[in-house]
Design a protein around this motif. Sequence first.
Motif, mmCIF file in Angstrom:
data_model
loop_
_atom_site.group_PDB
_atom_site.id
_atom_site.type_symbol
_atom_site.label_atom_id
_atom_site.label_comp_id
_atom_site.label_asym_id
_atom_site.label_seq_id
_atom_site.Cartn_x
_atom_site.Cartn_y
_atom_site.Cartn_z
ATOM 1 N N LEU A 1 98.304 69.737 76.052
ATOM 2 C CA LEU A 1 98.583 69.898 77.479
ATOM 3 C C LEU A 1 97.840 71.123 77.988
ATOM 4 O O LEU A 1 97.972 72.210 77.434
ATOM 5 N N ALA A 2 97.064 70.953 79.049
ATOM 6 C CA ALA A 2 96.334 72.084 79.634
ATOM 7 C C ALA A 2 97.304 72.999 80.363
ATOM 8 O O ALA A 2 98.220 72.529 81.052
ATOM 9 N N PRO A 3 97.120 74.314 80.249
ATOM 10 C CA PRO A 3 97.951 75.226 81.036
ATOM 11 C C PRO A 3 97.613 75.095 82.513
ATOM 12 O O PRO A 3 96.450 75.155 82.897
ATOM 13 N N GLY B 1 88.902 67.866 80.920
ATOM 14 C CA GLY B 1 88.294 67.419 82.173
ATOM 15 C C GLY B 1 88.251 65.909 82.299
ATOM 16 O O GLY B 1 87.565 65.238 81.512
ATOM 17 N N ASP B 2 89.005 65.357 83.248
ATOM 18 C CA ASP B 2 88.958 63.920 83.596
ATOM 19 C C ASP B 2 89.458 63.008 82.487
ATOM 20 O O ASP B 2 89.130 61.819 82.478
ATOM 21 N N ILE B 3 90.244 63.514 81.556
ATOM 22 C CA ILE B 3 90.771 62.648 80.490
ATOM 23 C C ILE B 3 92.096 62.078 80.992
ATOM 24 O O ILE B 3 93.098 62.785 81.082
ATOM 25 N N ALA C 1 96.244 64.558 84.703
ATOM 26 C CA ALA C 1 96.694 63.194 84.394
ATOM 27 C C ALA C 1 98.095 63.165 83.795
ATOM 28 O O ALA C 1 98.721 62.099 83.740
ATOM 29 N N ALA C 2 98.605 64.312 83.344
ATOM 30 C CA ALA C 2 99.963 64.362 82.780
ATOM 31 C C ALA C 2 101.024 64.608 83.851
ATOM 32 O O ALA C 2 102.219 64.458 83.579
ATOM 33 N N GLN C 3 100.604 64.960 85.049
ATOM 34 C CA GLN C 3 101.558 65.224 86.121
ATOM 35 C C GLN C 3 102.203 63.906 86.547
ATOM 36 O O GLN C 3 101.536 63.009 87.043
ATOM 37 N N GLY C 4 103.496 63.802 86.333
ATOM 38 C CA GLY C 4 104.193 62.571 86.660
ATOM 39 C C GLY C 4 104.012 61.471 85.636
ATOM 40 O O GLY C 4 104.539 60.368 85.789
ATOM 41 N N ARG C 5 103.283 61.767 84.574
ATOM 42 C CA ARG C 5 103.010 60.753 83.545
ATOM 43 C C ARG C 5 102.974 61.410 82.163
ATOM 44 O O ARG C 5 101.989 61.320 81.423
ATOM 45 N N LYS D 1 103.692 58.812 92.458
ATOM 46 C CA LYS D 1 102.410 58.680 93.155
ATOM 47 C C LYS D 1 101.681 57.373 92.881
ATOM 48 O O LYS D 1 100.933 56.892 93.728
ATOM 49 N N ASP D 2 101.860 56.791 91.698
ATOM 50 C CA ASP D 2 101.147 55.557 91.374
ATOM 51 C C ASP D 2 101.991 54.313 91.604
ATOM 52 O O ASP D 2 101.591 53.212 91.235
#
Length: 335
Positions: free
Chosen positions: A18-20, A205-207, A230-234, A292-293
């Motif tokens: 997970l990116a900070p 980036g963009d993964i 991409a981990a936000q909400g998922r 969101k999705d």
Amino acid sequence: MPHALHIGPHAIAPRVLLAPMAGVTDKPFRVLCKRLGAGLCASEMTTSDPRFWNTSKSRHRMDHVGEPAPVSVQIAGTVPSIMADAARHNVDHGAQIIDINMGCPAKKVCNAWAGSALMRDEMLVAQILAAVVQAVDVPVTLKIRTGWDHDQRNGLAIARIAQDCGITALAVHGRTRDQQYTGVAEYDTIAAIKAQLAIPVIANGDIDSPQKAAWVLARTGCDAVMVGRAAQGRPWIFREIAAYLADGTVLAPPSLAEVRDILLGHLEQLHGFYGEPAGVRIARKHLGWYAKDRPENTAFRAVVNRAETAHAQLQLTRDYFDALIADAPRLPAVA
């Protein structure tokens, strides 16, 4: 391809991190992502300035009680001695890995010459990295971008400095600072950096899917991938990527009932961590990301944003999902 990323004595598996992200990767979110398959979850960026260590925000960012090991804490700043003190302070408060931020593109951070702005001064970079590495007995990692702007792609030079200074792993976001989050990540630049280093390199980036994660690992030769937006909400994306990297398994999307339970558990942790009303307010952005999705995004947000208390927020969310589950045969699966 290695099945674990080693950062000092720590074996990080699976190879998806997970990116900070400031304002996002607080302890409730880190613990959730770890439970759902992330190999390592770094903290939000914490200030190196001791004047702010006792603020409510900093106390929450430095709270690691009950957090799964290894605990990685990201620090930001511009003065080598102050960064060294900050590293020691965080190790004293539970950090098992210190991560240095030289990747944040935010204007308020870069205007203070912190974050990715530091990449403009390679000598200062070396001084900061050496000071922090020498200050603590835990592994020190670094997060950078490919450069400051289109004409100053000095990521490789910074990466070599980092390795020479004793940095144990390097995460590279495949954009320059001036790109912010626009354009397409430069995986060839990340690959060039990986090819020149002996230490582990993590591609960022963009993964946003298991297939993309596998493709990026193959394209760059990196040791692991790092997922941010991409981990936000998922947050279940980590188990999806981990399963795909392990043996090509494509996991089914979570059911509405599981999404409901994950979301309610996340809300309860946010309420418990921040109290009211802060927990309710902070939870709203996570609720928005979860929705969101989904086709009923607008209606869902209109319902849950009415909540002023933790009890009401939980009840409205539970009722909304229960109604969706009752109608589930007529709705598409969760994306």
